[in-house]
Design a protein around this motif. Structure first.
Motif, PDB file in Angstrom:
ATOM      1  N   TRP A  41      10.034  -1.746   2.061  1.00 17.45           N
ATOM      2  CA  TRP A  41       8.335  -1.729   1.486  1.00 17.45           C
ATOM      3  C   TRP A  41       8.062  -2.889   0.575  1.00 17.45           C
ATOM      4  O   TRP A  41       9.077  -3.559  -0.047  1.00 17.45           O
ATOM      5  CB  TRP A  41       8.090  -0.492   0.785  1.00 17.45           C
ATOM      6  CG  TRP A  41       8.864  -0.324  -0.631  1.00 17.45           C
ATOM      7  CD1 TRP A  41      10.124   0.194  -0.809  1.00 17.45           C
ATOM      8  CD2 TRP A  41       8.429  -0.959  -1.632  1.00 17.45           C
ATOM      9  NE1 TRP A  41      10.392   0.150  -2.084  1.00 17.45           N
ATOM     10  CE2 TRP A  41       9.336  -0.554  -2.786  1.00 17.45           C
ATOM     11  CE3 TRP A  41       7.027  -1.335  -2.214  1.00 17.45           C
ATOM     12  CZ2 TRP A  41       9.280  -0.580  -4.059  1.00 17.45           C
ATOM     13  CZ3 TRP A  41       7.009  -1.609  -3.459  1.00 17.45           C
ATOM     14  CH2 TRP A  41       7.890  -1.200  -4.547  1.00 17.45           C
ATOM     15  N   SER A  42       6.948  -3.498   0.366  1.00 24.05           N
ATOM     16  CA  SER A  42       6.659  -4.260  -0.385  1.00 24.05           C
ATOM     17  C   SER A  42       5.035  -4.116  -0.684  1.00 24.05           C
ATOM     18  O   SER A  42       4.289  -3.768   0.065  1.00 24.05           O
ATOM     19  CB  SER A  42       6.837  -5.753   0.109  1.00 24.05           C
ATOM     20  OG  SER A  42       6.042  -6.052   1.265  1.00 24.05           O
ATOM     21  N   TYR A  66       3.055  -3.136   2.698  1.00 24.12           N
ATOM     22  CA  TYR A  66       3.718  -3.270   3.919  1.00 24.12           C
ATOM     23  C   TYR A  66       4.841  -2.226   3.877  1.00 24.12           C
ATOM     24  O   TYR A  66       5.518  -2.245   2.805  1.00 24.12           O
ATOM     25  CB  TYR A  66       4.401  -4.468   4.016  1.00 24.12           C
ATOM     26  CG  TYR A  66       5.260  -4.760   5.273  1.00 24.12           C
ATOM     27  CD1 TYR A  66       4.542  -5.361   6.412  1.00 24.12           C
ATOM     28  CD2 TYR A  66       6.492  -4.643   5.496  1.00 24.12           C
ATOM     29  CE1 TYR A  66       5.372  -5.399   7.517  1.00 24.12           C
ATOM     30  CE2 TYR A  66       7.370  -4.660   6.676  1.00 24.12           C
ATOM     31  CZ  TYR A  66       6.704  -5.243   7.745  1.00 24.12           C
ATOM     32  OH  TYR A  66       7.440  -5.345   8.789  1.00 24.12           O
ATOM     33  N   PHE A  67       5.198  -1.396   4.811  1.00 24.92           N
ATOM     34  CA  PHE A  67       6.078  -0.387   4.896  1.00 24.92           C
ATOM     35  C   PHE A  67       6.628  -0.445   6.358  1.00 24.92           C
ATOM     36  O   PHE A  67       6.110  -0.467   7.301  1.00 24.92           O
ATOM     37  CB  PHE A  67       5.630   1.166   4.657  1.00 24.92           C
ATOM     38  CG  PHE A  67       6.615   1.966   4.771  1.00 24.92           C
ATOM     39  CD1 PHE A  67       7.765   2.303   3.852  1.00 24.92           C
ATOM     40  CD2 PHE A  67       6.775   2.791   5.900  1.00 24.92           C
ATOM     41  CE1 PHE A  67       8.728   3.194   4.004  1.00 24.92           C
ATOM     42  CE2 PHE A  67       7.660   3.823   5.800  1.00 24.92           C
ATOM     43  CZ  PHE A  67       8.641   3.993   5.110  1.00 24.92           C
ATOM     44  N   TYR A  68       8.093  -0.556   6.185  1.00 28.60           N
ATOM     45  CA  TYR A  68       8.929  -0.336   7.728  1.00 28.60           C
ATOM     46  C   TYR A  68       9.976   0.519   7.485  1.00 28.60           C
ATOM     47  O   TYR A  68      10.677   0.734   6.370  1.00 28.60           O
ATOM     48  CB  TYR A  68       9.297  -1.862   7.979  1.00 28.60           C
ATOM     49  CG  TYR A  68      10.575  -2.068   8.884  1.00 28.60           C
ATOM     50  CD1 TYR A  68      10.716  -1.684  10.168  1.00 28.60           C
ATOM     51  CD2 TYR A  68      11.965  -2.095   8.133  1.00 28.60           C
ATOM     52  CE1 TYR A  68      11.539  -1.948  10.880  1.00 28.60           C
ATOM     53  CE2 TYR A  68      13.024  -2.323   8.842  1.00 28.60           C
ATOM     54  CZ  TYR A  68      12.943  -1.963  10.550  1.00 28.60           C
ATOM     55  OH  TYR A  68      14.176  -2.310  11.252  1.00 28.60           O
ATOM     56  N   ALA A  69      10.124   1.195   8.455  1.00 29.62           N
ATOM     57  CA  ALA A  69      11.378   2.243   8.589  1.00 29.62           C
ATOM     58  C   ALA A  69      11.753   2.288  10.110  1.00 29.62           C
ATOM     59  O   ALA A  69      11.095   1.931  11.046  1.00 29.62           O
ATOM     60  CB  ALA A  69      10.969   3.799   8.160  1.00 29.62           C
ATOM     61  N   GLN A  70      13.364   2.594  10.384  1.00 24.26           N
ATOM     62  CA  GLN A  70      13.751   2.567  11.665  1.00 24.26           C
ATOM     63  C   GLN A  70      15.045   3.218  11.603  1.00 24.26           C
ATOM     64  O   GLN A  70      15.840   3.530  10.437  1.00 24.26           O
ATOM     65  CB  GLN A  70      14.072   1.075  12.016  1.00 24.26           C
ATOM     66  CG  GLN A  70      14.884   0.904  13.500  1.00 24.26           C
ATOM     67  CD  GLN A  70      14.939  -0.286  13.880  1.00 24.26           C
ATOM     68  OE1 GLN A  70      14.005  -1.279  13.719  1.00 24.26           O
ATOM     69  NE2 GLN A  70      15.966  -0.677  14.555  1.00 24.26           N
ATOM     70  N   VAL A  71      15.328   4.140  12.494  1.00 25.93           N
ATOM     71  CA  VAL A  71      16.372   5.033  12.884  1.00 25.93           C
ATOM     72  C   VAL A  71      16.864   4.639  14.185  1.00 25.93           C
ATOM     73  O   VAL A  71      16.173   4.423  15.348  1.00 25.93           O
ATOM     74  CB  VAL A  71      16.116   6.511  12.687  1.00 25.93           C
ATOM     75  CG1 VAL A  71      17.309   7.232  13.047  1.00 25.93           C
ATOM     76  CG2 VAL A  71      15.462   6.682  11.405  1.00 25.93           C
ATOM     77  N   ASN A  72      18.325   4.591  14.157  1.00 21.88           N
ATOM     78  CA  ASN A  72      19.036   4.273  15.305  1.00 21.88           C
ATOM     79  C   ASN A  72      20.431   5.383  15.605  1.00 21.88           C
ATOM     80  O   ASN A  72      20.889   5.549  14.560  1.00 21.88           O
ATOM     81  CB  ASN A  72      19.586   2.888  15.425  1.00 21.88           C
ATOM     82  CG  ASN A  72      18.862   1.747  15.584  1.00 21.88           C
ATOM     83  OD1 ASN A  72      18.042   1.346  14.503  1.00 21.88           O
ATOM     84  ND2 ASN A  72      18.730   1.246  16.688  1.00 21.88           N
TER      85      ASN A  72
END
Length: 721
Positions: free
Chosen positions: A315-316, A340-346
């Motif tokens: 995030w920023s 800005y927000f980014y999230a990811q799951v694998n």
């Protein structure tokens, strides 16, 4: 390393027939597995002076005897798709358990790896893989992961007034950034007018960087020119430590820890160019200096021996307010804010040695607000967007044959509200469904092939495409590789254009790339020749409030060659790249095919790195020179008015280690302060008046101190600078 099976047994027979057993002997047995605890068969096992001793069986087991008097008791394991490993055997030791980690084996840039949690390897006739250390110690980087590709990756240009990647004649929108196989929307941070943007993500989170510009397999899409594929670190490579960073433009703290079943990384950073700008000539009249709070979190965890998860978030919150002067010398007040927000799951799961499954999903939520005041007239622009990319993959890998099938879905709602003398709102809700299959096989020990097919359907454009891909790689002899890539690549129009209307189509590029590479120890030579044909490029006319009369009538082509050479002389490492590009496009508002204004026909780079032991210092220097580019004016109308002067830049960095766990880092970009011009703006009020488009900062200096706290006092942040 590839060896024929009959050679193994011939060597074993010779050893058995000539061995002279003197004194007592010890029988050593063991088992070899990968990190998922799956047995690894056909591992070559060397012992002592380097003679082949045996080969592991189908269950990964082995055994042999050795004399107790043998002085060199070093055992080496080699297997296709795994890193070479060496271990020391203690006197009298009878059992050994060996765990091999994945490696990248190239039948040049066909990357082959054992099935591990379903991760699939990529191919490309032109693939350049760099470690973080390679890129970040490039003085052009200044801790920017993508900017570090400049000068050491052939075919790549980054203009100082923009910062995004330009690959083989394609504009910056024709390339995509992938993290763990998913596209990340807007990976660049906020920037001012004519100032280059930086990548958002920290380099030390990734296990190297791969640029694929000579084609890529059917799993990847939505890019006409190239993809940058970033894979996060495996748990075993995450080292527990705490880093504290203090520099002329930012401060940060990072904590990393590793446990038996999981590892995590968390950081918090604050950037502000105010202190730096007060000591240097100011590029703008600042009212609120650029500042940003940012943080990230990464977790990797194993659930048993067959299942693994990675999760990450970034995030920023950034902002700035300043005044600059336009082509008519009128002051323009700019105020920018961005969240800005980014999230990811694998998730990766291995069913057995041949079948594996992976699931992945990410989300990017972004809001940006811009306010501009010119001649007393205020214009406000607010953008809100969400990006979601989800993917399911099923992989079968058996011997010489690997097949990868998958489906994916991209969801991207967007809204923009523009306010001036009146207000209006634009909306776009793009949804893209894809299905693909990619088959890889070794036809012989020297020849490999990939055949792929990808289909996409846009629910917003109501358009469907079908993209076949083919790759062939041939190794006539050790260290020499010939490869050929043929492929069709599609990409939806940029959001900035799709927001106006939905009667558009996918842009199309057909590309062929031929590559020759030679690898010998630390030397690598590579020559690539490519041809790319464009169709369905977006065209438009300029209207009062924005582009109008959209059509997909644009065409074009690009051809060129890239040369890459990496080697070393003692402690000096050097990288040389040269790129030639000839591009003609009809796109945007141009009525005929013309030379784009964003790419230089010729580009040459040299990067030098030298470890100077007496000073405990790593010295790096890079020089870049590119030919000029054409520039145009809306008043002529859009006819080429000339060519900019050639551009060049000399960069330098010095990393000094007073003690192992402290680094003092100094860097300077564009040491001689050359004014590099990337085009001209032309006045609509005063004919003949123009303004050079250039980075407002002639030079950029950086000074930082980086301290690492760890148990062994040996770790540092050199790889992250």
């Amino acid at each position: 390393m590839i060896r024929f099976v009959f050679c193994r047994w011939i060597l074993l027979s010779v050893l058995a027939g000539t061995a002279i057993v003197a004194g007592a002997q010890t029988r050593l047995s063991g088992e070899i597995t990968d990190k998922a605890n799956m047995p690894v068969p056909d591992v070559l096992i060397y012992f002592g002076a380097g003679f082949l001793q045996t080969v592991s069986d189908v269950n990964g087991k082995f055994s042999f005897t050795y004399p107790d008097t043998l002085k060199m008791r070093i055992i080496r394991f080699e297997s296709l798709g795994y890193r070479q490993k060496e271990m020391i055997v203690n006197r009298g030791q009878e059992f050994l358990r060996v765990i091999l980690t994945d490696s990248l084996f190239r039948l040049q840039d066909v990357v082959v790896s054992r099935p591990k949690y379903g991760r699939f390897s990529d191919y490309s006739a032109q693939t350049v893989q760099m470690s973080n250390f390679d890129i970040i110690t490039n003085p052009a980087a200044m801790a920017d992961m993508l900017a570090g590709m400049r000068g050491i990756v052939p075919g790549v240009q980054t203009n100082d007034n923009d910062g995004r990647l330009i690959v083989q004649g394609g504009n910056s929108d024709e390339s995509q950034i992938y993290i763990n196989d998913l596209i990340v929307a807007n990976p660049y941070s906020l920037s001012a007018v004519d100032t280059k943007a930086r990548s958002r993500f920290t380099p030390d989170l990734f296990d190297g960087i791969v640029l694929q510009s000579g084609g890529y397999n059917a799993e990847f899409g939505q890019a006409l020119s190239g993809i940058v594929n970033l894979n996060t670190l495996e748990r075993e490579k995450i080292e527990p430590k705490t880093d504290i960073s203090l520099s002329s433009v930012y401060a940060g703290v990072t904590h990393i820890d590793q446990k038996p079943s999981y590892a995590y990384r968390a950081s918090l950073n604050y950037s502000n160019i105010g202190p730096y700008s007060r000591l240097t000539p100011r590029s703008y009249e600042w009212k609120d200096y650029y500042h940003q709070w940012s943080g990230d979190f990464f977790l990797t965890r194993a659930f048993g021996l067959r299942t693994k998860m990675t999760a990450q978030a970034n995030w920023s919150k950034a902002g700035m307010e300043y005044t600059y002067y336009n082509v008519d010398a009128l002051p323009v007040d700019d105020a920018l804010q961005q969240d800005y927000f980014y999230a990811q799951v694998n998730l990766y799961h291995t069913f057995d040695p041949k079948w594996s499954l992976s699931l992945a999903s990410n989300i990017v939520a972004e809001k940006s607000v811009a306010a501009e005041i010119l001649s007393g007239i205020r214009r406000d622009d607010e953008k809100k967007s969400v990006w979601n990319h989800s993917k399911l993959n099923l992989q079968y890998a058996g011997g010489r044959f690997t097949n990868r099938s998958g489906i994916e879905f991209i969801y991207n709602p967007f809204r923009e509200t523009f306010t001036s003398d009146r207000a209006f709102t634009l909306r776009m809700n793009n949804r893209l469904a894809s299905i693909y299959n990619d088959t890889k096989c070794f036809l012989t020990n020297n020849l490999t092939a990939n055949i792929g097919l990808r289909g996409e359907y846009s629910l917003y454009l109501h358009r469907f495409n079908l993209a076949p891909r083919l790759y062939l790689g041939y190794a006539p002899r050790s260290g020499n590789i010939l490869s050929l890539s043929l492929g069709r690549y599609f990409q939806t129009p940029w959001t900035e254009y799709m927001k106006w209307e939905d009667k558009m189509d996918f842009a199309l590029a057909d590309k062929v790339t031929f590559s020759y590479g030679h690898v010998k120890k630390s030397d690598k030579y590579q020559v690539d020749i490519y041809y790319k044909k464009y169709n369905h490029l977006l065209t438009w006319q300029e209207g009062e409030y924005g582009p109008t009369a959209f059509a997909v009538q644009g065409t074009g082509y690009a051809w060129g060659a890239d040369v890459f050479w990496k080697s070393n002389f003692k402690s000096l490492e050097y990288w040389l790249t040269y790129s030639f590009n000839h591009t003609r496009k009809r796109y945007g508002h141009f009525s005929q095919q013309t030379v784009p204004d964003y790419v230089a026909p010729h580009a040459f780079n040299v990067t030098l790195k030298y470890w100077f032991s007496p000073l405990k210092s790593l010295l790096s220097s890079g020089y870049n020179i590119t030919s000029g580019t054409p520039y145009y004016s809306a008043q002529t109308p859009y006819e080429q008015m000339g060519t900019t002067p050639f551009r060049n830049r000399l960069d330098f960095s010095w990393s000094y280690l007073p003690v192992r766990w402290i680094i003092v880092h100094f860097g300077c970009q564009n040491i001689f302060g050359y004014k590099n011009i990337y085009g001209y703006r032309h006045s609509t009020l005063h004919p003949g008046v123009q303004q050079a488009i250039a980075n407002p900062d002639r030079r950029f200096f950086f000074l930082g101190i980086f301290v690492t706290f760890s148990r062994d006092k040996e770790k540092n942040q050199l790889k992250a600078l």
